[in-house]
Write a protein that holds these residues in place. Sequence first.
Motif, PDB file in Angstrom:
ATOM      1  N   HIS A   1       3.271 -14.189 -11.804  1.00 51.32           N
ATOM      2  CA  HIS A   1       2.441 -13.605 -10.763  1.00 51.32           C
ATOM      3  C   HIS A   1       1.302 -12.518 -11.491  1.00 51.32           C
ATOM      4  CE1 HIS A   1       4.524 -15.601  -7.524  1.00 51.32           C
ATOM      5  NE2 HIS A   1       5.492 -14.745  -7.741  1.00 51.32           N
ATOM      6  N   VAL A   2       0.886 -13.057 -12.643  1.00 53.88           N
ATOM      7  CA  VAL A   2      -0.054 -12.028 -13.362  1.00 53.88           C
ATOM      8  C   VAL A   2      -1.256 -11.772 -12.774  1.00 53.88           C
ATOM      9  CG1 VAL A   2      -1.179 -11.624 -15.640  1.00 53.88           C
ATOM     10  CG2 VAL A   2       1.212 -12.693 -15.613  1.00 53.88           C
ATOM     11  N   ASN A   3      -1.659 -12.672 -11.933  1.00 60.20           N
ATOM     12  CA  ASN A   3      -2.869 -12.411 -10.880  1.00 60.20           C
ATOM     13  C   ASN A   3      -2.767 -11.124 -10.013  1.00 60.20           C
ATOM     14  OD1 ASN A   3      -1.074 -14.233  -9.624  1.00 60.20           O
ATOM     15  ND2 ASN A   3      -2.548 -14.373  -8.046  1.00 60.20           N
ATOM     16  N   ARG A   4      -1.367 -10.677  -9.864  1.00 56.44           N
ATOM     17  CA  ARG A   4      -1.255  -9.778  -9.064  1.00 56.44           C
ATOM     18  C   ARG A   4      -0.924  -8.283  -9.703  1.00 56.44           C
ATOM     19  NH1 ARG A   4       2.868 -11.464  -4.267  1.00 56.44           N
ATOM     20  NH2 ARG A   4       2.256  -9.581  -3.429  1.00 56.44           N
ATOM     21  N   LEU A   5      -0.997  -8.481 -10.825  1.00 58.56           N
ATOM     22  CA  LEU A   5      -0.598  -7.289 -11.870  1.00 58.56           C
ATOM     23  C   LEU A   5      -1.745  -6.166 -11.794  1.00 58.56           C
ATOM     24  CD1 LEU A   5       1.210  -5.817 -13.916  1.00 58.56           C
ATOM     25  CD2 LEU A   5       0.012  -7.307 -15.538  1.00 58.56           C
ATOM     26  N   GLN A   6      -3.082  -6.847 -11.584  1.00 60.81           N
ATOM     27  CA  GLN A   6      -4.010  -5.901 -11.522  1.00 60.81           C
ATOM     28  C   GLN A   6      -4.073  -4.732 -10.286  1.00 60.81           C
ATOM     29  OE1 GLN A   6      -7.851  -7.642 -10.248  1.00 60.81           O
ATOM     30  NE2 GLN A   6      -8.927  -6.490 -11.540  1.00 60.81           N
ATOM     31  N   SER A   7      -3.945  -5.334  -9.092  1.00 64.65           N
ATOM     32  CA  SER A   7      -3.684  -4.491  -7.980  1.00 64.65           C
ATOM     33  C   SER A   7      -2.582  -3.465  -8.107  1.00 64.65           C
ATOM     34  CB  SER A   7      -3.540  -5.244  -6.665  1.00 64.65           C
ATOM     35  OG  SER A   7      -2.377  -6.067  -6.708  1.00 64.65           O
ATOM     36  N   ALA A   8      -1.400  -3.865  -8.767  1.00 66.60           N
ATOM     37  CA  ALA A   8      -0.360  -2.816  -9.021  1.00 66.60           C
ATOM     38  C   ALA A   8      -0.992  -1.831 -10.032  1.00 66.60           C
ATOM     39  CB  ALA A   8       0.899  -3.368  -9.167  1.00 66.60           C
ATOM     40  N   VAL A   9      -1.491  -2.218 -11.021  1.00 66.97           N
ATOM     41  CA  VAL A   9      -1.886  -1.099 -11.940  1.00 66.97           C
ATOM     42  C   VAL A   9      -3.043  -0.200 -11.452  1.00 66.97           C
ATOM     43  CG1 VAL A   9      -2.866  -0.890 -14.378  1.00 66.97           C
ATOM     44  CG2 VAL A   9      -0.987  -2.848 -13.952  1.00 66.97           C
ATOM     45  N   TYR A  10      -3.971  -0.756 -10.726  1.00 62.25           N
ATOM     46  CA  TYR A  10      -5.138  -0.044 -10.295  1.00 62.25           C
ATOM     47  C   TYR A  10      -4.384   1.038  -9.175  1.00 62.25           C
ATOM     48  CZ  TYR A  10      -9.354  -1.688 -12.634  1.00 62.25           C
ATOM     49  OH  TYR A  10     -10.172  -1.919 -13.470  1.00 62.25           O
ATOM     50  N   GLY A  11      -3.406   0.350  -8.380  1.00 63.05           N
ATOM     51  CA  GLY A  11      -2.671   1.502  -7.445  1.00 63.05           C
ATOM     52  C   GLY A  11      -2.219   2.500  -7.956  1.00 63.05           C
ATOM     53  N   ILE A  12      -1.503   2.450  -9.235  1.00 62.41           N
ATOM     54  CA  ILE A  12      -0.863   3.355  -9.981  1.00 62.41           C
ATOM     55  C   ILE A  12      -1.959   4.624 -10.330  1.00 62.41           C
ATOM     56  CG2 ILE A  12       0.189   4.174 -12.138  1.00 62.41           C
ATOM     57  CD1 ILE A  12       2.004   1.446 -11.676  1.00 62.41           C
ATOM     58  N   ALA A  13      -3.086   3.936 -11.147  1.00 63.73           N
ATOM     59  CA  ALA A  13      -3.908   4.756 -11.621  1.00 63.73           C
ATOM     60  C   ALA A  13      -5.009   5.449 -10.671  1.00 63.73           C
ATOM     61  CB  ALA A  13      -5.123   3.710 -12.253  1.00 63.73           C
ATOM     62  N   ILE A  14      -4.969   5.045  -9.385  1.00 65.11           N
ATOM     63  CA  ILE A  14      -5.797   5.534  -8.314  1.00 65.11           C
ATOM     64  C   ILE A  14      -4.936   6.679  -7.717  1.00 65.11           C
ATOM     65  CG2 ILE A  14      -6.831   5.008  -5.915  1.00 65.11           C
ATOM     66  CD1 ILE A  14      -7.914   2.709  -7.038  1.00 65.11           C
ATOM     67  N   GLY A  15      -3.622   6.424  -7.553  1.00 60.24           N
ATOM     68  CA  GLY A  15      -2.751   7.307  -6.894  1.00 60.24           C
ATOM     69  C   GLY A  15      -2.763   8.365  -7.836  1.00 60.24           C
ATOM     70  N   ASP A  16      -2.497   8.378  -9.135  1.00 56.28           N
ATOM     71  CA  ASP A  16      -2.562   9.499  -9.995  1.00 56.28           C
ATOM     72  C   ASP A  16      -3.696  10.354  -9.997  1.00 56.28           C
ATOM     73  OD1 ASP A  16      -2.154  10.694 -12.538  1.00 56.28           O
ATOM     74  OD2 ASP A  16      -2.069   8.874 -13.823  1.00 56.28           O
ATOM     75  N   ALA A  17      -4.808   9.521 -10.157  1.00 55.30           N
ATOM     76  CA  ALA A  17      -6.159  10.378 -10.093  1.00 55.30           C
ATOM     77  C   ALA A  17      -6.468  11.305  -8.700  1.00 55.30           C
ATOM     78  CB  ALA A  17      -7.175   9.513 -10.595  1.00 55.30           C
ATOM     79  N   LEU A  18      -6.137  10.370  -7.872  1.00 56.33           N
ATOM     80  CA  LEU A  18      -5.981  11.263  -6.320  1.00 56.33           C
ATOM     81  C   LEU A  18      -5.039  12.499  -6.318  1.00 56.33           C
ATOM     82  CD1 LEU A  18      -6.089   8.548  -3.591  1.00 56.33           C
ATOM     83  CD2 LEU A  18      -7.976  10.190  -3.808  1.00 56.33           C
ATOM     84  N   GLY A  19      -4.040  12.359  -6.967  1.00 50.79           N
ATOM     85  CA  GLY A  19      -3.076  13.474  -6.706  1.00 50.79           C
ATOM     86  C   GLY A  19      -3.270  14.375  -8.101  1.00 50.79           C
ATOM     87  N   LEU A  20      -3.779  14.191  -9.125  1.00 47.58           N
ATOM     88  CA  LEU A  20      -3.562  15.139 -10.229  1.00 47.58           C
ATOM     89  C   LEU A  20      -4.498  16.537  -9.771  1.00 47.58           C
ATOM     90  CD1 LEU A  20      -3.115  15.602 -13.144  1.00 47.58           C
ATOM     91  CD2 LEU A  20      -5.352  14.502 -13.685  1.00 47.58           C
TER      92      LEU A  20
END
Length: 280
Positions: free
Chosen positions: A4-23
């Motif tokens: 399911h590598v095609n779904r890896l993008q949304s998981a990784v961007y979800g992490i980055a966005i949550g990180d950047a919102l909260g920092l």
Amino acid sequence: MLRHVNRLQSAVYGIAIGDALGLPVQFMPRDSYPEVTEMIKSEKLPWPAGTWSDDTSLTLATVDSLLTCEGVDIPDMRARFMDWMDNGAYTQDGEAFDQGFTTVHALTHGCGCTNEQSNGNGSLMRILPLAFVKNLSDEQIAQVSGITHAHPLSVEACTVYVHAAQLVLDGFSLTEALETASLSSEIFSYLADISSRKRNEIRSTGYVKDSLEASFWCLLTTDNFRDALIRAVNLGDDTDTIGAITGGMAGLAYGMESVPDSWMNALRKKEIIERCLASQ
């Protein structure tokens, strides 16, 4: 090999966005700051809005290793973590920051920390990409967590989180996945009912048990990416990591189309993320 590598993008961007919102509000007490709903610049930290921290950098190092090695390779992954710590790899400005004490200690000494006091969320925040590994074993989850956090509690938190992500990839709803994964764990079985708790009963510290609890609560009490992330980063305390943990699972469950354009546009240096996702 990964699935399911095609779904890896949304998981990784979800992490980055949550990180950047909260920092920008990291370590601030709950309700001591205006509600965060967009990417903002911190009044105390020097980095521009849309900056991610160690949560995303170590996730990218994990992804890069998994895709390059076509599976779990502990020496390679550890080497990439060292490159982050020593040389600023996988960072937006060429320098690592916000490093956790346990992570630095473990990487410096070459082995994961096993004492009770070393149960921060430093392996949980980067573990999600393992859900994409075909025929992944719990032992491999323990080994990847154990690069820095080798105590059984940290390993179990990572295992529950990865199992939940695997269930989402297998077609379970987010609620079904989180509840099923929780019930499979003696330590974390109580998380299956976490949505019944009130906000003031949820702890949002960097202790791995609190972080997993807060993230599951945010995911189980919302039904979309935006609301889950807003809930996470406004709990206070370890906001970037709880945002990242929540965001990764929310991104996986709701997909790229669920990510608000304003958040995506504000995220800095997305080319670094894209380069890691292309490491095949």
